[in-house]
Motif scaffolding. Structure first.
Motif, PDB file in Angstrom:
ATOM      1  N   PRO A  95      13.107  40.522  17.069  1.00  0.00           N
ATOM      2  CA  PRO A  95      12.957  40.099  18.470  1.00  0.00           C
ATOM      3  C   PRO A  95      13.831  40.870  19.462  1.00  0.00           C
ATOM      4  CG  PRO A  95      14.067  38.397  17.160  1.00  0.00           C
ATOM      5  CD  PRO A  95      13.522  39.408  16.202  1.00  0.00           C
ATOM      6  N   ASP A  96      14.940  41.477  18.989  1.00  0.00           N
ATOM      7  CA  ASP A  96      15.802  42.228  19.913  1.00  0.00           C
ATOM      8  C   ASP A  96      15.417  43.701  20.033  1.00  0.00           C
ATOM      9  OD1 ASP A  96      17.240  39.909  20.291  1.00  0.00           O
ATOM     10  OD2 ASP A  96      18.717  40.379  18.729  1.00  0.00           O
ATOM     11  N   LEU A  97      14.438  44.125  19.245  1.00  0.00           N
ATOM     12  CA  LEU A  97      14.005  45.522  19.328  1.00  0.00           C
ATOM     13  C   LEU A  97      13.247  45.718  20.645  1.00  0.00           C
ATOM     14  CD1 LEU A  97      13.973  48.143  17.566  1.00  0.00           C
ATOM     15  CD2 LEU A  97      11.691  47.439  16.791  1.00  0.00           C
ATOM     16  N   ASN A  98      13.513  46.828  21.307  1.00  0.00           N
ATOM     17  CA  ASN A  98      12.846  47.096  22.588  1.00  0.00           C
ATOM     18  C   ASN A  98      11.408  47.559  22.354  1.00  0.00           C
ATOM     19  OD1 ASN A  98      11.998  47.806  25.106  1.00  0.00           O
ATOM     20  ND2 ASN A  98      13.368  49.567  25.309  1.00  0.00           N
ATOM     21  N   VAL A  99      10.532  46.578  22.137  1.00  0.00           N
ATOM     22  CA  VAL A  99       9.142  46.917  21.800  1.00  0.00           C
ATOM     23  C   VAL A  99       8.393  47.520  22.998  1.00  0.00           C
ATOM     24  CG1 VAL A  99       8.852  45.315  19.872  1.00  0.00           C
ATOM     25  CG2 VAL A  99       8.412  44.524  22.202  1.00  0.00           C
ATOM     26  N   ASP A 100       8.889  47.264  24.215  1.00  0.00           N
ATOM     27  CA  ASP A 100       8.239  47.872  25.393  1.00  0.00           C
ATOM     28  C   ASP A 100       8.368  49.392  25.377  1.00  0.00           C
ATOM     29  OD1 ASP A 100       7.541  45.371  26.278  1.00  0.00           O
ATOM     30  OD2 ASP A 100       9.251  45.173  27.640  1.00  0.00           O
ATOM     31  N   GLY A 101       9.378  49.887  24.633  1.00  0.00           N
ATOM     32  CA  GLY A 101       9.582  51.325  24.545  1.00  0.00           C
ATOM     33  C   GLY A 101       8.814  51.976  23.402  1.00  0.00           C
ATOM     34  N   ILE A 102       8.032  51.187  22.674  1.00  0.00           N
ATOM     35  CA  ILE A 102       7.276  51.710  21.531  1.00  0.00           C
ATOM     36  C   ILE A 102       5.839  52.005  21.968  1.00  0.00           C
ATOM     37  CG2 ILE A 102       6.403  51.175  19.203  1.00  0.00           C
ATOM     38  CD1 ILE A 102       8.927  49.407  18.834  1.00  0.00           C
ATOM     39  N   ASP A 103       5.383  53.240  21.699  1.00  0.00           N
ATOM     40  CA  ASP A 103       4.054  53.671  22.164  1.00  0.00           C
ATOM     41  C   ASP A 103       2.947  53.357  21.175  1.00  0.00           C
ATOM     42  OD1 ASP A 103       5.111  55.153  24.508  1.00  0.00           O
ATOM     43  OD2 ASP A 103       6.052  56.387  22.956  1.00  0.00           O
ATOM     44  N   PHE A 104       3.276  53.236  19.900  1.00  0.00           N
ATOM     45  CA  PHE A 104       2.226  53.159  18.872  1.00  0.00           C
ATOM     46  C   PHE A 104       2.781  52.422  17.660  1.00  0.00           C
ATOM     47  CE2 PHE A 104      -0.149  54.889  15.236  1.00  0.00           C
ATOM     48  CZ  PHE A 104      -1.454  54.899  15.698  1.00  0.00           C
ATOM     49  N   ILE A 105       2.044  51.470  17.147  1.00  0.00           N
ATOM     50  CA  ILE A 105       2.468  50.737  15.941  1.00  0.00           C
ATOM     51  C   ILE A 105       1.471  51.013  14.813  1.00  0.00           C
ATOM     52  CG2 ILE A 105       2.845  48.462  14.894  1.00  0.00           C
ATOM     53  CD1 ILE A 105       3.906  47.514  17.607  1.00  0.00           C
ATOM     54  N   GLN A 106       2.007  51.481  13.697  1.00  0.00           N
ATOM     55  CA  GLN A 106       1.185  51.751  12.507  1.00  0.00           C
ATOM     56  C   GLN A 106       1.404  50.652  11.480  1.00  0.00           C
ATOM     57  OE1 GLN A 106      -1.085  54.526  11.662  1.00  0.00           O
ATOM     58  NE2 GLN A 106      -1.525  52.789  10.332  1.00  0.00           N
ATOM     59  N   GLN A 107       0.392  49.835  11.260  1.00  0.00           N
ATOM     60  CA  GLN A 107       0.503  48.824  10.215  1.00  0.00           C
ATOM     61  C   GLN A 107       0.132  49.433   8.874  1.00  0.00           C
ATOM     62  OE1 GLN A 107      -2.017  45.748  11.977  1.00  0.00           O
ATOM     63  NE2 GLN A 107      -0.199  44.801  12.895  1.00  0.00           N
ATOM     64  N   LYS A 108       0.661  48.831   7.802  1.00  0.00           N
ATOM     65  CA  LYS A 108       0.428  49.371   6.453  1.00  0.00           C
ATOM     66  C   LYS A 108       0.572  48.253   5.433  1.00  0.00           C
ATOM     67  CE  LYS A 108       5.278  50.643   5.892  1.00  0.00           C
ATOM     68  NZ  LYS A 108       5.652  49.791   4.754  1.00  0.00           N
ATOM     69  N   GLY A 109       0.030  48.489   4.235  1.00  0.00           N
ATOM     70  CA  GLY A 109       0.172  47.521   3.149  1.00  0.00           C
ATOM     71  C   GLY A 109      -0.901  46.447   3.140  1.00  0.00           C
ATOM     72  N   GLN A 110      -2.010  46.692   3.805  1.00  0.00           N
ATOM     73  CA  GLN A 110      -3.072  45.676   3.881  1.00  0.00           C
ATOM     74  C   GLN A 110      -3.905  45.564   2.610  1.00  0.00           C
ATOM     75  OE1 GLN A 110      -2.641  48.137   6.278  1.00  0.00           O
ATOM     76  NE2 GLN A 110      -3.222  47.393   8.296  1.00  0.00           N
ATOM     77  N   ASN A 111      -3.992  46.644   1.838  1.00  0.00           N
ATOM     78  CA  ASN A 111      -4.806  46.601   0.613  1.00  0.00           C
ATOM     79  C   ASN A 111      -4.055  45.821  -0.465  1.00  0.00           C
ATOM     80  OD1 ASN A 111      -6.161  47.080  -1.776  1.00  0.00           O
ATOM     81  ND2 ASN A 111      -6.421  49.283  -1.434  1.00  0.00           N
ATOM     82  N   PRO A 112      -4.615  44.669  -0.922  1.00  0.00           N
ATOM     83  CA  PRO A 112      -3.882  43.841  -1.885  1.00  0.00           C
ATOM     84  C   PRO A 112      -3.687  44.516  -3.245  1.00  0.00           C
ATOM     85  CG  PRO A 112      -6.111  42.970  -1.525  1.00  0.00           C
ATOM     86  CD  PRO A 112      -5.904  44.068  -0.515  1.00  0.00           C
ATOM     87  N   ALA A 113      -4.438  45.574  -3.534  1.00  0.00           N
ATOM     88  CA  ALA A 113      -4.395  46.185  -4.860  1.00  0.00           C
ATOM     89  C   ALA A 113      -3.432  47.358  -4.966  1.00  0.00           C
ATOM     90  CB  ALA A 113      -5.804  46.648  -5.252  1.00  0.00           C
ATOM     91  N   VAL A 114      -2.780  47.721  -3.859  1.00  0.00           N
ATOM     92  CA  VAL A 114      -1.846  48.856  -3.898  1.00  0.00           C
ATOM     93  C   VAL A 114      -0.757  48.628  -2.856  1.00  0.00           C
ATOM     94  CG1 VAL A 114      -3.304  50.250  -2.342  1.00  0.00           C
ATOM     95  CG2 VAL A 114      -1.649  51.396  -3.800  1.00  0.00           C
ATOM     96  N   ASP A 115       0.496  49.038  -3.200  1.00  0.00           N
ATOM     97  CA  ASP A 115       1.569  48.915  -2.222  1.00  0.00           C
ATOM     98  C   ASP A 115       1.597  50.170  -1.364  1.00  0.00           C
ATOM     99  OD1 ASP A 115       3.568  47.594  -0.901  1.00  0.00           O
ATOM    100  OD2 ASP A 115       4.989  47.534  -2.579  1.00  0.00           O
ATOM    101  N   SER A 116       2.237  50.071  -0.219  1.00  0.00           N
ATOM    102  CA  SER A 116       2.292  51.199   0.712  1.00  0.00           C
ATOM    103  C   SER A 116       3.683  51.262   1.316  1.00  0.00           C
ATOM    104  CB  SER A 116       1.227  51.029   1.800  1.00  0.00           C
ATOM    105  OG  SER A 116       1.159  52.186   2.605  1.00  0.00           O
TER     106      SER A 116
END
Ligand code: VGL
Ligand code: ZN
Length: 207
Positions: A95-116
């Protein structure tokens, strides 16, 4: 074109989270100084984003306890506590991270059969997240990485950046990162250095 990539600075990897990295929250003020510095043309963040019941969770393997080795899709896999489940508080960026300064968020680890661990591709190297193509399209020439955890997601992201972003200078910011296991952190830093990752501190990044 200089980019900053913040790895998994999420509640789950900070004290009070489900997979806490010792002193993980101490990277937040350092990351904020880097974000606010004006030194970067682009700031990106990765977010570990697992479905409930992900195959890297010990709870998905009867009889397995967290931090034991197990198997996932035929490969050895660390059994993690349930963590960073999609849309839970544990998966939110700190919550203290300045997310307004972040341009792009890459999510990962969605495939239940493999870690990322890497922000660039799954551990079996089969599926790409698209982050490398995005950074190439933006024409970046320097990528500075930091965050959580040094011995897992930060290391694998840095090594993939070296391999997948030919010609890009890749640097690891040590004091803006924390790891799970001290011996693992030492080995990770040696491995990154050997593979061509620059090891710097935030003072050097801000200079
Ligand atoms: C991570 C273990 C499991 C990390 C993510 O962000 O380093 N470690 N999932
Ligand atoms: Zn994870």
């Amino acid at each position: 074109m200089k980019a900053l990539l913040l790895i998994d600075i999420q509640n789950g990897f900070c004290p009070g989270g489900n997979l806490p990295v010792p002193d993980g929250d101490q990277v937040v003020p350092v990351a904020n100084r880097l974000i606010d510095s004006g030194k970067y043309d682009m700031v990106l963040a990765s977010q570990d984003w697992h479905p409930a019941g992900h195959g890297s969770f010990a709870s998905s393997h009867p009889g397995k306890k967290p931090f034991e080795m197990g198997m996932l899709s035929g490969k050895p896999q660390m059994m993690w506590p349930d963590h960073c489940v999609q849309n839970t508080e544990d998966a939110m960026l700190h919550p203290d991270l300045n997310v307004d300064g972040i341009d792009f968020i890459q999510q990962k680890g969605q495939n239940p059969a493999v870690d990322s661990y890497s922000a660039f591709r799954d551990n079996d190297q089969a599926a790409l997240t698209g982050l490398a193509a995005h950074l190439r399209a933006e024409g970046i020439t320097q990528l500075d990485l930091c965050g959580l955890a040094t011995d897992y997601c930060v290391k694998f992201s840095a090594l993939d950046a070296i391999e997948m972003l030919q010609g890009v200078t890749v640097r690891f910011i040590e004091d803006a990162s924390r790891g799970i296991d001290p011996a693992g952190v030492k080995a990770a830093i040696n491995e990154m250095r050997t593979r061509g990752v620059g090891i710097i501190d935030s003072k050097e990044a801000l200079a």
